[in-house]
Motif scaffolding. Structure first.
Motif, PDB file in Angstrom:
ATOM      1  N   ASP A 253     -26.394 -19.580  28.393  1.00  0.00           N
ATOM      2  CA  ASP A 253     -25.560 -18.563  29.032  1.00  0.00           C
ATOM      3  C   ASP A 253     -24.808 -17.702  28.020  1.00  0.00           C
ATOM      4  O   ASP A 253     -24.621 -16.507  28.239  1.00  0.00           O
ATOM      5  CB  ASP A 253     -24.552 -19.226  29.976  1.00  0.00           C
ATOM      6  CG  ASP A 253     -25.208 -19.744  31.251  1.00  0.00           C
ATOM      7  OD1 ASP A 253     -26.310 -19.254  31.578  1.00  0.00           O
ATOM      8  OD2 ASP A 253     -24.636 -20.630  31.908  1.00  0.00           O
ATOM      9  N   ASN A 254     -24.382 -18.288  26.910  1.00  0.00           N
ATOM     10  CA  ASN A 254     -23.605 -17.484  25.952  1.00  0.00           C
ATOM     11  C   ASN A 254     -24.431 -16.350  25.362  1.00  0.00           C
ATOM     12  O   ASN A 254     -23.913 -15.256  25.080  1.00  0.00           O
ATOM     13  CB  ASN A 254     -23.048 -18.380  24.839  1.00  0.00           C
ATOM     14  CG  ASN A 254     -24.144 -18.917  23.915  1.00  0.00           C
ATOM     15  OD1 ASN A 254     -25.125 -19.501  24.373  1.00  0.00           O
ATOM     16  ND2 ASN A 254     -23.972 -18.727  22.621  1.00  0.00           N
ATOM     17  N   HIS A 257     -24.748 -13.739  28.244  1.00  0.00           N
ATOM     18  CA  HIS A 257     -23.470 -13.048  28.414  1.00  0.00           C
ATOM     19  C   HIS A 257     -23.228 -12.036  27.296  1.00  0.00           C
ATOM     20  O   HIS A 257     -22.740 -10.926  27.544  1.00  0.00           O
ATOM     21  CB  HIS A 257     -22.320 -14.053  28.451  1.00  0.00           C
ATOM     22  CG  HIS A 257     -22.383 -14.968  29.631  1.00  0.00           C
ATOM     23  ND1 HIS A 257     -21.664 -16.151  29.705  1.00  0.00           N
ATOM     24  CD2 HIS A 257     -23.082 -14.900  30.798  1.00  0.00           C
ATOM     25  CE1 HIS A 257     -21.912 -16.751  30.857  1.00  0.00           C
ATOM     26  NE2 HIS A 257     -22.779 -16.018  31.529  1.00  0.00           N
ATOM     27  N   LYS A 326     -15.544  -9.549  32.118  1.00  0.00           N
ATOM     28  CA  LYS A 326     -15.958 -10.945  31.906  1.00  0.00           C
ATOM     29  C   LYS A 326     -16.171 -11.696  33.221  1.00  0.00           C
ATOM     30  O   LYS A 326     -17.158 -12.418  33.383  1.00  0.00           O
ATOM     31  CB  LYS A 326     -14.905 -11.665  31.061  1.00  0.00           C
ATOM     32  CG  LYS A 326     -15.303 -13.061  30.590  1.00  0.00           C
ATOM     33  CD  LYS A 326     -14.244 -13.612  29.641  1.00  0.00           C
ATOM     34  CE  LYS A 326     -14.694 -14.928  29.006  1.00  0.00           C
ATOM     35  NZ  LYS A 326     -14.764 -16.039  29.961  1.00  0.00           N
ATOM     36  N   ARG A 329     -19.341 -10.305  34.857  1.00  0.00           N
ATOM     37  CA  ARG A 329     -20.514 -10.486  33.994  1.00  0.00           C
ATOM     38  C   ARG A 329     -20.997 -11.925  34.003  1.00  0.00           C
ATOM     39  O   ARG A 329     -22.200 -12.197  33.951  1.00  0.00           O
ATOM     40  CB  ARG A 329     -20.170 -10.050  32.568  1.00  0.00           C
ATOM     41  CG  ARG A 329     -21.305 -10.214  31.574  1.00  0.00           C
ATOM     42  CD  ARG A 329     -20.952  -9.695  30.209  1.00  0.00           C
ATOM     43  NE  ARG A 329     -19.881 -10.422  29.553  1.00  0.00           N
ATOM     44  CZ  ARG A 329     -18.669  -9.944  29.312  1.00  0.00           C
ATOM     45  NH1 ARG A 329     -18.343  -8.721  29.694  1.00  0.00           N
ATOM     46  NH2 ARG A 329     -17.758 -10.670  28.681  1.00  0.00           N
ATOM     47  N   GLU A 330     -20.068 -12.862  34.057  1.00  0.00           N
ATOM     48  CA  GLU A 330     -20.437 -14.274  34.009  1.00  0.00           C
ATOM     49  C   GLU A 330     -20.732 -14.858  35.382  1.00  0.00           C
ATOM     50  O   GLU A 330     -21.018 -16.050  35.502  1.00  0.00           O
ATOM     51  CB  GLU A 330     -19.332 -15.058  33.301  1.00  0.00           C
ATOM     52  CG  GLU A 330     -19.202 -14.647  31.835  1.00  0.00           C
ATOM     53  CD  GLU A 330     -18.220 -15.498  31.049  1.00  0.00           C
ATOM     54  OE1 GLU A 330     -17.645 -16.427  31.654  1.00  0.00           O
ATOM     55  OE2 GLU A 330     -18.059 -15.243  29.845  1.00  0.00           O
ATOM     56  N   SER A 332     -23.471 -15.125  37.903  1.00  0.00           N
ATOM     57  CA  SER A 332     -24.922 -14.945  37.774  1.00  0.00           C
ATOM     58  C   SER A 332     -25.491 -13.969  38.802  1.00  0.00           C
ATOM     59  O   SER A 332     -26.390 -13.170  38.482  1.00  0.00           O
ATOM     60  CB  SER A 332     -25.633 -16.292  37.875  1.00  0.00           C
ATOM     61  OG  SER A 332     -25.362 -16.917  39.122  1.00  0.00           O
ATOM     62  N   ARG A 335     -24.296 -10.393  37.921  1.00  0.00           N
ATOM     63  CA  ARG A 335     -24.987  -9.946  36.702  1.00  0.00           C
ATOM     64  C   ARG A 335     -26.428  -9.561  37.013  1.00  0.00           C
ATOM     65  O   ARG A 335     -26.931  -8.543  36.504  1.00  0.00           O
ATOM     66  CB  ARG A 335     -24.947 -11.047  35.645  1.00  0.00           C
ATOM     67  CG  ARG A 335     -25.550 -10.617  34.319  1.00  0.00           C
ATOM     68  CD  ARG A 335     -25.421 -11.702  33.255  1.00  0.00           C
ATOM     69  NE  ARG A 335     -26.145 -12.918  33.615  1.00  0.00           N
ATOM     70  CZ  ARG A 335     -25.568 -14.071  33.893  1.00  0.00           C
ATOM     71  NH1 ARG A 335     -24.253 -14.175  33.900  1.00  0.00           N
ATOM     72  NH2 ARG A 335     -26.293 -15.127  34.189  1.00  0.00           N
TER      73      ARG A 335
END
Length: 418
Positions: A253-254, A257, A326, A329-330, A332, A335
């Motif tokens: 995920d990082n 992101h 943030k 965006r995080e 799912s 996004r």
């Protein structure tokens, strides 16, 4: 034999199941190949192009795949030049997607020229005053760069690594990849820009024409900017689709992101520039040529104001806003919505800059000239999609594309192929 080619420690579907999937997509590919053969054998009379549309859906598809393929050059630039190390876990896949997009673009051009046996004229009898000549050179050169970037991943196949020469070649190529990433970014800047520049200098088509800096219309810069902004969205979208098909987590995920955040800020800055460009064009450029904004969007429901709002607001402002924050965006689902809207947005931009340009009447006695492609054009436009699916399937099955796959999906070392 098939199991011996699969990356060690990885789990893949059974070979018969894989073959059935490839066969289904292959049937679609063969349909496209048949249509391509008809066009090369019988000529461009197999299309619906006419005096209004000297180029149509193929050029839109060409510009669209080049735009979404921009994720390769931009991600490579971030990884190798700006040293963003986290992106090493998605760069292989970005290169494969870029390779598919650019080889598809060259294939589409080979179909579009109508006489593929004379394609070499572009290089040997080049029109040095043509932006399209520069595009052809840069496209071909950047495809060569992508091929070089793809080769190390191919050489890292389980069996190829047993050959000392291939093992060392792959290692050494990784060591100099920054040179190719920089070269690719340079080539991409110019061919992406020149594709926009072609539209910007079409003085007989007021919908497209733009003022600019010296010899470069603003569309030159906007095309490059949009490819860098939305290209990573396409990389993330195809990654998500691959994860859904394989039912595995392939990238942490990082990493997702981070790339989404960078893409989000690129989208926001691009959309600000796009809005400024649109306002200036509507209030200054078009009136200076004798047209008002309503001339380009009324009297036709297909190209109404809705298409302008969709491109800029729905597929620009909204995904940009989602990706820079943030909290959204995080998420799912949000996004995924954002990257889908972003991909649609850049494809829609290329659509209006190819087809709406031709559709808008420029003479008082003209009417809107709408276009619908022939089945041969549709089949050959779908052809690269089928080809891309097959290449991604083969790469995922036999190459170590995702460095984090085994960490995220641990299996017993002795596990056999299903």
């Amino acid at each position: 034999m098939d199991a011996a080619l699969i990356p060690e420690g990885a789990k893949r579907c059974s070979f018969p199941k894989f073959t059935i999937g490839i066969a289904i997509v292959g049937a679609i590919l063969l349909w496209g190949v048949f249509a391509m053969g008809l066009i090369w054998w019988k000529g461009l009379n197999q299309t619906n192009m006419n005096d209004y549309y000297g180029f149509a859906i193929w050029i839109w598809a060409d510009l669209a795949v080049i735009a979404v393929g921009g994720g390769a050059f931009f991600t490579g630039l971030l990884r190798y030049i700006f040293k963003i190390d986290e992106l090493k876990n998605i760069i292989n896949f970005a290169v494969i997607i870029g390779f598919i997009c650019y080889s598809s673009a060259l294939l589409i051009l080979a179909i579009d020229i109508g006489q593929p046996l004379r394609g070499w004229f572009i290089f040997w009898h080049a029109n040095v005053h043509s932006m399209l000549t520069e595009v052809a050179f840069c496209l071909s050169a950047y495809f060569a760069v992508l091929t070089i970037e793809f080769i190390p991943n191919i050489l890292e196949n389980r069996q190829a690594q047993k050959v000392p020469f291939f093992h060392h070649l792959a290692h050494n190529m990784h060591g100099v990849m920054a040179v190719f990433a920089a070269t690719g970014a340079f080539l991409s800047f110019f061919h992406q820009g020149s594709l926009g520049g072609v539209a910007g200098v079409m003085y007989g088509r007021p919908f497209a024409v733009r003022e600019g800096l010296l010899i470069w219309p603003w569309t030159f810069f906007l095309f490059t900017w949009s490819a860098a902004a939305f290209g990573p969205c396409f990389t993330l979208l195809v990654t998500r689709i691959t994860e859904a098909v394989t039912r595995k987590k392939l990238v942490k995920d990082n990493v997702v992101h981070l790339l989404a955040k960078i893409s989000g800020w690129m989208i926001v800055t691009y959309i600000v520039a796009k809005i400024i460009d649109t306002i200036y064009w509507a209030m200054v450029t078009a009136p200076s040529l004798g047209f008002t904004l309503s001339h380009f969007y009324t009297n036709n429901s297909f190209y109404g104001y809705w298409i302008l709002i969709t491109e800029i607001v729905l597929c620009g402002v909204i995904p940009g806003a989602i990706l820079i924050m943030k909290s959204t965006r995080e998420n799912s689902k949000l996004r995924l919505i954002a990257i889908i809207l972003g991909v649609i947005g850049v494809c829609l931009n290329r659509w209006v800059m190819v087809l709406q340009i031709m559709a808008v009447p420029v003479m008082s006695f003209d009417t809107w000239a709408l276009y619908f492609p022939s089945w041969q054009e549709i089949a050959t436009t779908i052809l690269p999609i089928a080809y891309g699916i097959i290449l991604i399937a083969l790469a995922y099955r036999y190459l170590p594309v995702f460095p984090q796959e085994q960490e995220l999906n641990p299996v017993e070392p002795a596990t056999e192929v299903e």
